[in-house]
Design a protein around this motif. Sequence first.
Motif, PDB file in Angstrom:
ATOM      1  N   ASN A 150      46.168  22.206  50.260  1.00 24.37           N
ATOM      2  CA  ASN A 150      46.094  22.575  48.847  1.00 24.37           C
ATOM      3  C   ASN A 150      47.220  23.506  48.403  1.00 24.37           C
ATOM      4  O   ASN A 150      47.236  23.952  47.253  1.00 24.37           O
ATOM      5  CB  ASN A 150      44.736  23.237  48.564  1.00 24.37           C
ATOM      6  N   ASN A 151      48.147  23.792  49.318  1.00 24.61           N
ATOM      7  CA  ASN A 151      49.322  24.613  49.003  1.00 24.61           C
ATOM      8  C   ASN A 151      48.954  25.990  48.436  1.00 24.61           C
ATOM      9  O   ASN A 151      49.614  26.500  47.530  1.00 24.61           O
ATOM     10  CB  ASN A 151      50.238  23.879  48.010  1.00 24.61           C
ATOM     11  N   PHE A 152      47.888  26.562  48.971  1.00 23.82           N
ATOM     12  CA  PHE A 152      47.525  27.901  48.543  1.00 23.82           C
ATOM     13  C   PHE A 152      48.502  28.923  49.118  1.00 23.82           C
ATOM     14  O   PHE A 152      48.990  28.772  50.235  1.00 23.82           O
ATOM     15  CB  PHE A 152      46.105  28.249  49.000  1.00 23.82           C
ATOM     16  N   LYS A 153      48.767  29.941  48.340  1.00 16.51           N
ATOM     17  CA  LYS A 153      49.639  31.015  48.791  1.00 16.51           C
ATOM     18  C   LYS A 153      48.872  31.919  49.747  1.00 16.51           C
ATOM     19  O   LYS A 153      47.831  32.475  49.386  1.00 16.51           O
ATOM     20  CB  LYS A 153      50.158  31.831  47.606  1.00 16.51           C
ATOM     21  N   ILE A 154      49.385  32.069  50.967  1.00 14.79           N
ATOM     22  CA  ILE A 154      48.715  32.847  52.007  1.00 14.79           C
ATOM     23  C   ILE A 154      49.583  34.048  52.389  1.00 14.79           C
ATOM     24  O   ILE A 154      50.796  33.912  52.577  1.00 14.79           O
ATOM     25  CB  ILE A 154      48.448  31.997  53.258  1.00 14.79           C
ATOM     26  N   VAL A 155      48.957  35.189  52.487  1.00 17.20           N
ATOM     27  CA  VAL A 155      49.620  36.406  52.954  1.00 17.20           C
ATOM     28  C   VAL A 155      48.835  36.948  54.139  1.00 17.20           C
ATOM     29  O   VAL A 155      47.599  36.947  54.127  1.00 17.20           O
ATOM     30  CB  VAL A 155      49.694  37.468  51.837  1.00 17.20           C
ATOM     31  N   GLU A 156      49.538  37.373  55.166  1.00 19.69           N
ATOM     32  CA  GLU A 156      48.890  38.002  56.317  1.00 19.69           C
ATOM     33  C   GLU A 156      49.102  39.511  56.270  1.00 19.69           C
ATOM     34  O   GLU A 156      50.156  39.989  55.841  1.00 19.69           O
ATOM     35  CB  GLU A 156      49.463  37.460  57.622  1.00 19.69           C
ATOM     36  N   VAL A 157      48.089  40.240  56.723  1.00 18.94           N
ATOM     37  CA  VAL A 157      48.205  41.698  56.823  1.00 18.94           C
ATOM     38  C   VAL A 157      47.747  42.125  58.212  1.00 18.94           C
ATOM     39  O   VAL A 157      46.822  41.537  58.778  1.00 18.94           O
ATOM     40  CB  VAL A 157      47.374  42.422  55.744  1.00 18.94           C
ATOM     41  N   PRO A 158      48.388  43.131  58.777  1.00 16.21           N
ATOM     42  CA  PRO A 158      47.940  43.632  60.085  1.00 16.21           C
ATOM     43  C   PRO A 158      46.658  44.442  59.931  1.00 16.21           C
ATOM     44  O   PRO A 158      46.504  45.213  58.985  1.00 16.21           O
ATOM     45  CB  PRO A 158      49.109  44.522  60.526  1.00 16.21           C
TER      46      PRO A 158
END
Length: 234
Positions: free
Chosen positions: A193-201
């Motif tokens: 779905n081409n969702f914008k994903i951000v990772e955080v520690p």
Amino acid sequence: MIKNNEIIFLIRSYNEWKHLLFTIEHIKKWWFKNILVVDDGSTDWTEEKLKYRNDIFYIRHLINRGGGAALETWFEWIRKYAYKYWIKYVITFDADWQHDIADIKKFIQAMEVKNPDVILWSRFLKNTYKNMPFLRKIVLIWWKIFTWMFSNIKVSDPHNGYRMFKVGVIRKIYLTMDWFEYASELIDLLAKNNFKIVEVPVNIKYTKYSLSKWQKNINAINIAFKMFWNKFLK
């Protein structure tokens, strides 16, 4: 600015009522009032302790169906009732104490600054984990490579349980896999779905109790086969 009453915590529990009660109270101490618990067919005191509480939302599976089924039950509730309770953001949280509620500040900050659709925790961005067995680390690295090859998306920690979603994301994805393989299916759906994903520690601490709940490392092969079957042969 994100308000606490716009966020709901989703917690799955299976035969861990003591840890679950502590987790609920810990979340409430951070002034979050919206908590939805899915009791995944527990045979302990979970139902007796929770079914009459009026300060949480409680759903019970009659049998133990697995983490994926619990997540889809959460999501179905969100699709029906998020607007009624003015909920805009959803956080999945474990009941076994390994997630640090203080990390919610990082999630909210990332959501406000970067405006992603989904935030995923990561144990590996800054190696913020304690007491992780070496073999488990190897398996998680293998899953990172598998996810990249299978779903064409690069995330450092695909099999995680600490996530934040915008409600609109949940309205567009439907999980079909009930057990541990759901985590891979979820990432695959987010990628499609081409969702914008951000990772955080985030900070995570493994205890004897949380380690006892883990799936066996060899089960990674079984999960990979199920994912291949579900995507290409079903």
